[in-house]
Design an enzyme around this catalytic site. Structure first.
Site, PDB file in Angstrom:
ATOM      1  CB  THR A 160      -1.128  -0.187   1.559  1.00  0.00           C
ATOM      2  OG1 THR A 160      -1.276  -0.763   1.418  1.00  0.00           O
ATOM      3  CG2 THR A 160      -1.967   1.068   1.879  1.00  0.00           C
ATOM      4  CB  VAL A 189     -12.388  -5.044   1.879  1.00  0.00           C
ATOM      5  CG1 VAL A 189     -11.347  -3.736   2.239  1.00  0.00           C
ATOM      6  CG2 VAL A 189     -13.051  -5.529   0.311  1.00  0.00           C
ATOM      7  CG  HIS A 213       0.453  -9.679   6.233  1.00  0.00           C
ATOM      8  ND1 HIS A 213       1.660  -9.125   5.730  1.00  0.00           N
ATOM      9  CD2 HIS A 213      -0.154 -10.713   5.103  1.00  0.00           C
ATOM     10  CE1 HIS A 213       2.038 -10.661   5.016  1.00  0.00           C
ATOM     11  NE2 HIS A 213       1.036 -10.927   4.851  1.00  0.00           N
TER      12      HIS A 213
END
Length: 300
Positions: A160, A189, A213
């Site tokens: 991310t 998600v 994670h």
């Protein structure tokens, strides 16, 4: 007055924040800058965990998630985007044009269409080729832990893009964008689009964003916890350390588990920390941009 500041996860964000930082010193808003940082990553096909270069789920479908935040009332997010390359911009529309916090799936894509955002293919040929190679090999293999060997020399997996900015007026904003875990179960998600999990901004207490994670981060509302601890008087470094320690106490950790946070106070103090080695982050302040190792590594 606080100097303008940008923090962002992973070394691939260095050229992105270098390009965006000058806007903070003039008339640019922190919100515009964190959105543009995410857009730049979402557009870069070489980044395999965000946007157009992102790796798909186990069935070969890509879905994108994102969030933006200025404060508890001013936040928005989307997940399961399938037809638009810039989920961060849809998340901003949710924040600014609706009374809601999150839109999901095909109806979120329809919402983006209604606001004039272009619908287009989101699975790059490069990502599709990687999925095809994975499909022909060991489909039960666990995705590697996110790690980072430095700008220009990325191996394995990274993750991310989370960005925090403070502009010349002292306004703080955050964004978070991801294509999610490679080869995920369709419909999965993670933490990134969930306010308080992957991203949290409180103008009185500070801001934090997480990477790694997502299930572990969501299990402790990680970004909210970092900010809450800063509001109780902890430094960014102390708040991240206590949050990572809480996570390690709660989960039976596996060798592939990795989590990291970056955080900043409204005054511009900042820090980063990770569960394991391998995480790097980028900072731009006083017109100087650097890639840094985290201040804390819980399990070195």
């Amino acid at each position: 007055m606080t100097s303008p500041l940008i923090l962002s996860t992973w070394s691939f964000s260095l050229p992105i924040i270098e390009a965006e930082y000058p806007k903070l010193s003039t008339s640019g808003s922190a919100l515009d800058v964190v959105e543009q940082c995410a857009i730049a990553a979402e557009s870069d096909e070489s980044i395999d965990s965000v946007g157009y270069g992102g790796l798909p789920d186990r069935e070969g479908r890509c879905t994108f998630d994102a969030a933006v935040m200025l404060s508890s009332p001013k936040s928005g997010s989307v997940c399961g985007i399938e037809r638009h390359r810039h989920p961060v911009s849809i998340a901003r529309l949710v924040m600014e044009r609706t009374e809601h916090k999150m839109l999901v799936g095909s109806l979120a894509d329809d919402f983006a269409d209604s606001h004039g955002l272009p619908s287009e293919s989101i699975l790059s040929e490069r990502a599709k080729a990687k999925w095809e190679r994975w499909k022909q090999s060991n489909q039960d293999a666990t995705p590697p832990a996110p790690f980072d060997h430095g700008h220009g020399e990325l191996f394995g997996s990274h993750d991310t893009i989370g960005t925090i900015a403070i502009d010349a007026g002292g306004t703080m904003a955050g964004s978070c964008s991801t294509s999610g875990m490679a080869w995920k179960v369709p419909g999965r998600v993670g933490d990134s689009p969930i306010i308080g999990h992957g991203l949290y901004v409180d103008p009185q207490r500070g801001a934090a964003t997480g990477t790694g994670h997502g299930e572990l981060i969501s299990g402790i509302c990680g970004s909210f916890l970092v900010v809450e601890l800063m509001g109780q008087g902890a430094s960014p470094e102390e708040a991240i350390h206590r949050t990572l320690s809480r996570l390690a106490q709660c989960w039976p950790l596996k060798k592939e588990h990795q989590v990291a946070f970056i955080a900043a106070t409204p005054e511009g103090n900042y820090a980063a920390g990770s569960l394991r080695p391998g995480f790097k982050y980028c900072v731009c302040v006083d017109k100087s941009a650097r890639i840094l190792d985290p201040d804390i590594v819980l399990h070195a």
